[in-house]
Design a protein around this motif. Structure first.
Motif, PDB file in Angstrom:
ATOM      1  N   ILE A 294       1.651   2.357  -3.715  1.00 39.27           N
ATOM      2  CA  ILE A 294       0.652   2.813  -4.689  1.00 39.27           C
ATOM      3  C   ILE A 294       0.239   4.246  -4.361  1.00 39.27           C
ATOM      4  O   ILE A 294       0.432   4.716  -3.246  1.00 39.27           O
ATOM      5  CB  ILE A 294      -0.592   1.899  -4.720  1.00 39.27           C
ATOM      6  CG1 ILE A 294      -1.251   1.826  -3.341  1.00 39.27           C
ATOM      7  CG2 ILE A 294      -0.242   0.528  -5.235  1.00 39.27           C
ATOM      8  CD1 ILE A 294      -2.572   1.114  -3.346  1.00 39.27           C
TER       9      ILE A 294
ATOM     10  N   THR B  68      -4.952   4.662  -7.265  1.00 47.05           N
ATOM     11  CA  THR B  68      -5.043   3.207  -7.477  1.00 47.05           C
ATOM     12  C   THR B  68      -6.207   2.608  -6.686  1.00 47.05           C
ATOM     13  O   THR B  68      -6.346   2.881  -5.494  1.00 47.05           O
ATOM     14  CB  THR B  68      -3.730   2.523  -7.050  1.00 47.05           C
ATOM     15  OG1 THR B  68      -2.658   3.179  -7.706  1.00 47.05           O
ATOM     16  CG2 THR B  68      -3.735   1.044  -7.414  1.00 47.05           C
TER      17      THR B  68
ATOM     18  N   LEU C 161       0.824  -1.213   0.000  1.00 47.43           N
ATOM     19  CA  LEU C 161       0.000   0.000   0.000  1.00 47.43           C
ATOM     20  C   LEU C 161       0.860   1.266   0.000  1.00 47.43           C
ATOM     21  O   LEU C 161       0.429   2.314  -0.488  1.00 47.43           O
ATOM     22  CB  LEU C 161      -0.976  -0.008   1.176  1.00 47.43           C
ATOM     23  CG  LEU C 161      -1.989  -1.170   1.190  1.00 47.43           C
ATOM     24  CD1 LEU C 161      -2.944  -1.053   2.362  1.00 47.43           C
ATOM     25  CD2 LEU C 161      -2.775  -1.246  -0.123  1.00 47.43           C
TER      26      LEU C 161
ATOM     27  N   LYS D  49     -10.968  -0.788  -2.122  1.00 50.39           N
ATOM     28  CA  LYS D  49     -10.749   0.593  -1.681  1.00 50.39           C
ATOM     29  C   LYS D  49     -10.116   1.404  -2.796  1.00 50.39           C
ATOM     30  O   LYS D  49      -9.318   0.872  -3.565  1.00 50.39           O
ATOM     31  CB  LYS D  49      -9.817   0.566  -0.455  1.00 50.39           C
ATOM     32  CG  LYS D  49      -9.687   1.881   0.234  1.00 50.39           C
ATOM     33  CD  LYS D  49      -8.264   2.249   0.507  1.00 50.39           C
ATOM     34  CE  LYS D  49      -8.244   3.721   0.842  1.00 50.39           C
ATOM     35  NZ  LYS D  49      -7.065   4.399   0.544  1.00 50.39           N
TER      36      LYS D  49
ATOM     37  N   VAL E  81      -7.722  -0.677  -5.059  1.00 49.57           N
ATOM     38  CA  VAL E  81      -7.205  -1.971  -4.589  1.00 49.57           C
ATOM     39  C   VAL E  81      -8.364  -2.950  -4.397  1.00 49.57           C
ATOM     40  O   VAL E  81      -9.399  -2.585  -3.822  1.00 49.57           O
ATOM     41  CB  VAL E  81      -6.471  -1.812  -3.240  1.00 49.57           C
ATOM     42  CG1 VAL E  81      -5.898  -3.151  -2.771  1.00 49.57           C
ATOM     43  CG2 VAL E  81      -5.370  -0.780  -3.348  1.00 49.57           C
TER      44      VAL E  81
ATOM     45  N   ASP F 145      -2.758   7.531  -4.676  1.00 50.55           N
ATOM     46  CA  ASP F 145      -4.181   7.671  -4.368  1.00 50.55           C
ATOM     47  C   ASP F 145      -5.075   7.370  -5.564  1.00 50.55           C
ATOM     48  O   ASP F 145      -6.290   7.303  -5.438  1.00 50.55           O
ATOM     49  CB  ASP F 145      -4.477   9.096  -3.875  1.00 50.55           C
ATOM     50  CG  ASP F 145      -3.854   9.325  -2.525  1.00 50.55           C
ATOM     51  OD1 ASP F 145      -3.574   8.327  -1.837  1.00 50.55           O
ATOM     52  OD2 ASP F 145      -3.610  10.494  -2.165  1.00 50.55           O
TER      53      ASP F 145
END
Lengths: 54, 872
Positions: free
Chosen positions: B277, B281, B274, B321, B283, B279
């Protein structure tokens, strides 16, 4: 995205799950630490050998 | 092009991740990364497909299709050169995976260790195969990278250094899994410790490769698959707390931390992922199935191919998310692994294939969008990176072709063992495909496969599944046939075992063992009797099964169903509670328990149960309906109206819910506008529900009408006078026979029962709902009864064959017609059962009609003389 970007993970030759969890970066650093420790050990063995004359 | 909600998508696969293990860890703050992902997005249970075998499932996840379509049908496939079997490869996949679709759209994908992904495909991006992390040599220096592991090939060297060899794993890394290893040197030699070491090394390799690619490459889509949770669980779930009686305490002490440490390790890896990556992206973290971690853990792993899958539970996890996803931290329900590809496509603004069975999880999206559809991605032109058509092959077909070459003498034969191995694996693969079809509701397609493999092999598991399939198709004759065949096989197996035992020891007490009906046969028979409306005979069988197998959810639910049917609500309640002790989130058990409580006027707790059912599965119209009923009882009318509205939204033909809504809006909420809408709907669309009693002549349909009448059900009959000759009122309504020309009388039939001959049923107009009670009777018997009625000689030998066949054909036509009518529900009542067990049958009828009928009065309609004659 992470809220914990500044966390500190200690990297020593003995490794840890935290180091493996750092992924590619952790793996590289850990292998470096292992290499350094091995070199240090080899040097110290060599030094001990020289001192004891073996 | 549909609206694009996500620019970059990262899919993280955690094989076998299970909420019942994760939840306590979250509560203890031991999985903070996952906790954050959940609270900033949505999460829920993800329904697996049957059979829960990972290569099939991960391929369904990546394609949106089932095994018969995608071609990955198990763990193994034949080696093309005829040397036996090998782990399933990506060349078996016949359809495009999501990364092929992205390649076609000029989007870049990275795929790491997906199962199966070896050999790699020429996609737009980087692909690391599922064999990348598997150390093939004892020393790291000797461990080469096999061809087909990395795409593009020039990245091979770069990726080499991210592989972690098991020999590199240190004591410090293993200690969180097996703490005693620090002190206990002997324990370090244990094979389970060796497994843990290998799993850690593999997971570290996959994670290092994926984090490297995340940092160093550009990508629009990335998929990373970890098998480690599944492997930790298969290695050590039996030692996971709490300690069970049959587990050795020392072993428990040594290995009780493996599973928990495995999950924590994954959370640590997730934390790093996390971090890498941005904002932008989205998930999606998911598992293909769960893993039993409590009292449902099997005591023994079945000794059969894929036996360890018995440890897999039917629900995995999903957490989503990022852009395009709600950030409410709410739980979503109703998601399945088959929905993942449609969801990714919808998020990316790409069309979903109409051939995909799943749905986009749009209810988890931050914006209301309408996904676009195309017939199939398979027909879409363009370079997708898929293997060349010459490489993609059906390995089983290839194997058969190879065998033909052997027979022709062109190549050398495989030895018998290998041939047998391949033949068994082929049967097993077909078995998985058939099960997968059944899971998708395609019973009729699955049956011929089961018939073939069972005939070829007599493998009991194949017969069992086939019996359940026929049971669902209501082919009870076939079920009975299979039960008989399975008994024969079981008896023969017992005799074989006895023979072998006798050879070893002629005094072995096992030789005295008598054949005992196996539990599963009692279960199938019990379900069949229940389906045939013989709950009285089904109950003792199911209770016997429950005694031997107290942890069977299905058994508890079926016993509960019988008690509920008999209105023995407290007994039903106990069984539902038992079912919930087995699976606390089972929607059917919460629903059933709620109904029992509702019928006992315990409204508040009934509401709790209905809400629990909906938490597990929101898409159950009947639960919303009962929730509405309970809310009405506690005078929460606006909430009740909302529940009924949801029920009709999910099942628009639910007349009862419309009626409730009409009443609530009229009498309680004074909402004339909404009330008139309901009335309009009831008048125009669903004109009401009519109970139709039908059957061939002399099957007891008049008797049934009479029972319904005395039970309290309004009936529609002609108002004829009784005479001395006919002391009873006729149960006919003459206008029924004119249905082809005139249906005006049907308005008066709403909410009532009316008698109709079988031949007229297909004239019933579609704008009513019908509950049909079909009376059945042994055809020879009913013909004899007719002959006697007509004053003719009646013996089985003198019955007219033509008439007999005509009756059979009428019944067959009726069944075909019923299957095609969405507004018709049928209850088949056997005349003999009605005579022998009138109260039980009255209970079943009342349950079917959803009416409070007076069972005792209904039963009294049965003339005791009739029972005596029948017995004679």
């Amino acid at each position: 995205m992470s809220q914990n970007k500044n966390r500190i993970v200690e990297i020593g030759p003995q490794g840890s799950l935290a180091v493996l969890a750092l992924g590619s970066v952790g793996l590289k650093k850990w292998r470096e630490a292992v290499r350094e420790a091995q070199e240090k050990e080899a040097k110290s063995k060599k030094k001990d050998g020289e001192e004891t004359g073996k | 092009m549909a609206k694009k909600l996500a620019n970059k998508i990262l899919v993280i696969g955690w094989d076998a991740a299970e909420w019942s293990i994760i939840e306590p860890l979250l509560q203890q703050g031991k999985m903070p990364a996952l906790q954050r992902l959940m609270s900033e997005g949505v999460y829920g249970r993800l329904k697996t497909l049957d059979p829960p075998l990972s290569p099939m499932l991960w391929t369904s996840i990546a394609t949106g299709l089932r095994a018969d379509k995608h071609g990955v049908c198990g763990f193994v496939e034949p080696i093309p050169t005829g040397e036996g079997l090998r782990p399933v490869t990506s060349t078996s996949r016949k359809v495009k995976a999501i990364w092929n679709m992205f390649t076609q759209e000029n989007l870049k994908s990275n795929v790491v260790a997906w199962w199966p992904s070896n050999p790699v495909e020429q996609i737009n991006g980087v692909m690391v195969s599922n064999l990348y992390q598997v150390a093939t040599k004892a020393a790291r220096e000797d461990w080469k990278m096999p061809d087909g592991t990395i795409h593009p090939k020039e990245k091979e060297e770069e990726m080499m250094e991210f592989r972690v060899h098991p020999h590199e794993i240190t004591l410090n890394m293993v200690a969180p899994f097996v703490p005693n290893i620090v002190e206990d040197i002997e324990l370090r030699k244990d094979k389970r410790v060796a497994s843990v070491i290998k799993i850690i090394a593999n997971a570290a390799s996959v994670h290092a490769a994926s984090t490297h690619l995340m940092e160093k490459t550009e990508w629009d889509f990335m998929a990373v698959y970890h098998d480690a949770i599944d492997h930790f669980c298969h290695t050590a779930m039996r030692y996971h707390p709490p300690l069970r009686k049959h587990i050795d305490e020392k072993e428990f002490d040594n290995f009780q931390h493996v599973v928990e440490a495995g999950y924590q390790f994954h959370d640590m890896m997730l934390e790093r992922t996390l971090e890498l990556i941005d904002d932008q992206t989205t998930v999606i973290l998911l598992s293909d199935h769960g893993f039993y971690s409590d009292h449902r853990r099997p005591l023994q792993i079945p000794k059969e191919p894929s036996g360890p899958a018995a440890e897999h539970s039917p629900y995995g996890v999903i957490v989503m998310k990022g852009p395009g996803i709600k950030n409410t931290g709410e739980e979503i329900t109703g998601a399945s692994v088959i929905d993942i590809t449609p969801t990714i496509l919808a998020l990316s603004g790409l069309p979903i294939g109409n051939d995909m069975e799943g749905k986009a999880l749009t209810y988890a999206f931050s914006e209301d969008i309408q996904p676009e559809f195309i017939p199939s991605w398979e027909n879409r032109e363009g370079f997708s990176g898929m293997h060349d058509k010459n490489v993609v092959e059906d390995p089983w077909a290839a194997q058969e072709a190879l065998q033909q070459l052997v027979e022709l003498g062109y190549i050398e034969a495989m030895d018998d063992n290998k041939l047998e191995q391949v033949a068994k694996a082929k049967l097993e693969s077909d078995y998985y495909v058939a099960r997968n079809m059944i899971d998708g509701g395609r019973l009729k397609e699955a049956i011929p496969i089961f018939e073939r493999i069972f005939a070829e092999s007599s493998v009991i598991r194949y017969g069992q599944r086939m019996a359940f399939a026929y049971l669902s198709l209501k082919r009870y004759d076939k079920v009975a046939e299979i039960i008989a065949r399975l008994k024969e096989i079981e008896k023969a197996d017992l005799e074989d075992l006895k023979k072998k035992a006798q050879e070893k020891n002629p005094k072995d007490p096992f030789l005295n063992k008598e054949f005992e009906e196996p539990n599963y046969l009692d279960f199938i028979e019990g379900l069949m009797l229940l389906a045939l409306n013989k709950p009285g005979k089904a109950l003792p069988l199911l209770e016997k099964v429950q005694q031997k197998n107290p942890n069977s959810l299905d058994v508890a639910l079926n016993i509960a169903k019988i008690h509920k049917l008999r209105k023995s609500y407290s007994k039903a309640e106990k069984q539902y509670i038992k079912a919930l002790a087995i699976d606390e989130r089972n929607a059917a058990a919460h629903h059933g328990l709620g109904i029992c409580l509702l019928r006992q006027n315990k409204y508040d707790i009934a509401i709790d149960e209905f809400l629990s059912a909906l938490e597990s599965n929101f898409y159950m119209p009947s639960v919303h309906y009962h929730l509405g009923e309970a809310l009405y009882k506690v005078e929460d009318f606006s909430e009740a109206a909302e529940a009924f509205e949801v029920a009709i939204h999910l099942a628009p033909g639910m007349t009862k819910a419309h009626k409730w809504l009409f009443e609530i809006y009229t009498d309680k909420l004074n909402d004339t506008e909404k009330a008139s809408k309901q009335k309009e709907f009831l008048d125009n669309n669903i004109k009401g529900e009519i109970v139709v009693v039908t059957g061939l002549p002399k099957t007891g349909s008049s008797l049934m009408m009479e029972m319904l009448q005395v039970g309290g059900m309004p009936i529609l009959v002609d108002d004829t006078e009784t005479t001395d000759k006919s002391p009873k009122k006729t149960m006919e309504f003459a206008k029924v026979n004119l249905i082809q020309k005139d249906i005006s009388w049907m308005v008066d039939a709403r909410g009532k029962a009316v008698k109709m001959i079988v031949q007229l049923l297909n004239y019933l107009p579609p704008n009513y709902n019908y509950k049909v009670i079909q009376m059945n009777r042994d055809i020879s018997e009913l013909m004899m009864s007719q002959q006697v009625h007509l004053g003719k000689k009646a013996t089985p030998e003198t019955l007219p064959l033509k008439l007999f066949n005509n009756y059979l054909s009428q019944l067959s036509k009726l069944n075909t017609w019923v299957e095609a009518q969405p507004n018709v529900q049928v209850l088949k009542v056997e005349f003999d059962d009605l005579i022998e067990n009138p109260i039980e049958q009255a209970e079943i009828i009342a349950d079917f009609l959803g009416e409070e009928l007076d069972f005792n009065s209904m039963a009294k309609v049965i003339n005791p003389e009739l029972v005596k004659i029948k017995k004679k």
